[in-house]
Design a protein around this motif. Structure first.
Motif, PDB file in Angstrom:
ATOM      1  N   ALA A 119      -6.882   7.401  -8.547  1.00  0.00           N
ATOM      2  CA  ALA A 119      -6.950   6.036  -9.059  1.00  0.00           C
ATOM      3  C   ALA A 119      -5.673   5.670  -9.801  1.00  0.00           C
ATOM      4  O   ALA A 119      -5.266   6.383 -10.715  1.00  0.00           O
ATOM      5  CB  ALA A 119      -8.144   5.876 -10.001  1.00  0.00           C
ATOM      6  N   SER A 269     -13.353   7.550  -9.270  1.00  0.00           N
ATOM      7  CA  SER A 269     -12.999   6.155  -8.975  1.00  0.00           C
ATOM      8  C   SER A 269     -13.974   5.206  -9.652  1.00  0.00           C
ATOM      9  O   SER A 269     -13.572   4.207 -10.269  1.00  0.00           O
ATOM     10  CB  SER A 269     -12.984   5.919  -7.466  1.00  0.00           C
ATOM     11  OG  SER A 269     -11.949   6.656  -6.853  1.00  0.00           O
ATOM     12  N   ASP A 273     -13.145   2.486 -12.694  1.00  0.00           N
ATOM     13  CA  ASP A 273     -13.497   1.063 -12.672  1.00  0.00           C
ATOM     14  C   ASP A 273     -14.267   0.677 -13.924  1.00  0.00           C
ATOM     15  O   ASP A 273     -14.026  -0.379 -14.516  1.00  0.00           O
ATOM     16  CB  ASP A 273     -14.341   0.748 -11.432  1.00  0.00           C
ATOM     17  CG  ASP A 273     -13.544   0.832 -10.140  1.00  0.00           C
ATOM     18  OD1 ASP A 273     -12.293   0.741 -10.211  1.00  0.00           O
ATOM     19  OD2 ASP A 273     -14.157   0.994  -9.066  1.00  0.00           O
ATOM     20  N   ASP A 294      -5.799  -1.632  -9.617  1.00  0.00           N
ATOM     21  CA  ASP A 294      -7.087  -1.356  -8.978  1.00  0.00           C
ATOM     22  C   ASP A 294      -6.959  -0.583  -7.664  1.00  0.00           C
ATOM     23  O   ASP A 294      -7.885  -0.565  -6.856  1.00  0.00           O
ATOM     24  CB  ASP A 294      -7.857  -2.651  -8.729  1.00  0.00           C
ATOM     25  CG  ASP A 294      -7.100  -3.624  -7.834  1.00  0.00           C
ATOM     26  OD1 ASP A 294      -5.995  -3.276  -7.371  1.00  0.00           O
ATOM     27  OD2 ASP A 294      -7.610  -4.740  -7.603  1.00  0.00           O
ATOM     28  N   ARG A 295      -5.827   0.068  -7.427  1.00  0.00           N
ATOM     29  CA  ARG A 295      -5.690   0.879  -6.210  1.00  0.00           C
ATOM     30  C   ARG A 295      -6.441   2.196  -6.400  1.00  0.00           C
ATOM     31  O   ARG A 295      -6.243   2.896  -7.385  1.00  0.00           O
ATOM     32  CB  ARG A 295      -4.222   1.160  -5.894  1.00  0.00           C
ATOM     33  CG  ARG A 295      -3.414  -0.088  -5.562  1.00  0.00           C
ATOM     34  CD  ARG A 295      -1.967   0.273  -5.230  1.00  0.00           C
ATOM     35  NE  ARG A 295      -1.165  -0.902  -4.936  1.00  0.00           N
ATOM     36  CZ  ARG A 295      -0.438  -1.559  -5.848  1.00  0.00           C
ATOM     37  NH1 ARG A 295      -0.421  -1.120  -7.095  1.00  0.00           N
ATOM     38  NH2 ARG A 295       0.260  -2.616  -5.507  1.00  0.00           N
ATOM     39  N   ARG A 296      -7.297   2.514  -5.446  1.00  0.00           N
ATOM     40  CA  ARG A 296      -8.098   3.720  -5.503  1.00  0.00           C
ATOM     41  C   ARG A 296      -7.965   4.492  -4.188  1.00  0.00           C
ATOM     42  O   ARG A 296      -7.814   3.905  -3.118  1.00  0.00           O
ATOM     43  CB  ARG A 296      -9.588   3.377  -5.727  1.00  0.00           C
ATOM     44  CG  ARG A 296      -9.851   2.459  -6.924  1.00  0.00           C
ATOM     45  CD  ARG A 296      -9.695   3.179  -8.239  1.00  0.00           C
ATOM     46  NE  ARG A 296      -9.993   2.313  -9.375  1.00  0.00           N
ATOM     47  CZ  ARG A 296      -9.068   1.758 -10.163  1.00  0.00           C
ATOM     48  NH1 ARG A 296      -7.776   1.973  -9.934  1.00  0.00           N
ATOM     49  NH2 ARG A 296      -9.424   0.999 -11.178  1.00  0.00           N
TER      50      ARG A 296
END
Length: 323
Positions: A119, A269, A273, A294-296
């Motif tokens: 993440a 992940s 969040d 928010d790249r996972r």
């Protein structure tokens, strides 16, 4: 009586079973999270903020272990060789997890093969700044001076291969000029010499330069990112000023060893969040001028691959020696 006892035991066992099954498969014990930089820096502060949230969400302590040295690559290498059971994680930074792969031919790990991107947590934008005493009030003026005499304009960085170093070289390449690199052993001495006017410019993170701008010690000339920075909304970007697609920023995120189980990646992940919604963590990011990311999983991996290619493009023209 024996039959009644057997039935009672069966009922109790049946009722207890869901509670056992509900226990998470991971983590069952404290998790170590390595940070490749010294305590007190921005990467360390964000790591501690998210570790606190992970502990609350996942029910086990997440213990920060600072393993500084070699621009963060020591910690990254340790996690690359750690067991893939989720007991050891890395809170990584763009330098050891992207820049190093483009810069060093003898790196003991491959960020894409030997680490599991989980993440991305935050992106940290950079600004082009000059000393308050500088005669240059625009990027155009600064570049004109560099064009007038090759190497006349110097820039400070926290060391060869740092994001500051490569960002300034990106600007030099886009503007078609030669700048003189003055590397330092860390951001603090680089900033001290910049403020004193012993070097002409740098491109550094918001957390480093914003206090100096507020105190009138530095003058911002441009945002180094593709989009304007919320903290300096009136400051135009290098792209807007005509210097190409420069995106000067660093980033931080969570990584696991190679082969980290998909269910652990998914759990982390989800926890990330949830953690990003915490007001305390939002304050940490805002205080450092960072932007939540928010790249996972696969999206984070694709981003890192693109970052490595981007830095290789800078190194490929022979401007920076590759070791």
């Amino acid at each position: 009586m024996t039959t009644r006892r057997a039935l009672a035991a069966l009922v109790i066992g049946t009722l207890a079973a869901p509670a056992v099954l509900a226990q998470p498969a991971w983590p069952r014990r404290p998790v170590r999270m390595l940070v490749g930089f010294a305590p007190g820096g921005f990467t360390d502060i964000v790591a501690r903020g998210i570790a606190e949230q992970y502990a609350a969400i996942l029910g086990q302590p997440f213990v920060i272990e600072n393993r500084s040295g070699a621009s963060g690559t020591l910690a990254a290498d340790a996690v690359a060789k750690a067991p893939a059971d989720g007991s050891v994680l890395l809170f990584g930074h763009s330098t050891p997890n992207a820049v190093a792969a483009a810069l060093f031919t003898n790196l003991p790990y491959d960020p894409l093969r030997d680490l599991t991107p989980v993440a991305q947590v935050a992106v940290h934008p950079h600004l082009l700044v000059v000393p308050a005493s500088s005669p240059h009030r625009t990027t155009e003026s600064l570049i004109a001076a560099a064009k007038a005499q090759a190497g006349a304009i110097s820039y400070a960085s926290s060391g060869i291969g740092s994001v500051h170093h490569l960002a300034c070289e990106m600007l030099a390449k886009a503007a078609g000029v030669q700048l003189t690199h003055v590397p330092y052993r860390g951001s603090a001495p680089a900033m001290a010499d910049l403020i004193a006017g012993r070097v002409d410019m740098t491109i550094d993170g918001v957390s480093a330069v914003a206090p100096q701008i507020a105190e009138g010690k530095l003058r911002p000339l441009a945002a180094g990112t593709l989009a304007r920075i919320a903290r300096f909304p009136e400051l135009t970007t290098l792209r807007e000023q005509g210097y190409g697609e420069i995106d000067a920023m660093s980033w931080v995120g969570v990584f696991g060893p190679p082969g980290l189980a998909p269910e652990i990646v998914a759990a982390l992940s989800r926890a990330t969040d949830q953690a990003m919604q915490a007001a305390s963590l939002q304050r940490v990011l805002e205080g450092g001028g960072s932007i939540a990311a928010d790249r996972r999983g696969p999206a984070f991996r694709d981003f890192i691959a693109a970052e490595i290619d981007r830095y290789k493009a800078v190194l490929g023209d022979g401007r920076i020696p590759v070791t």
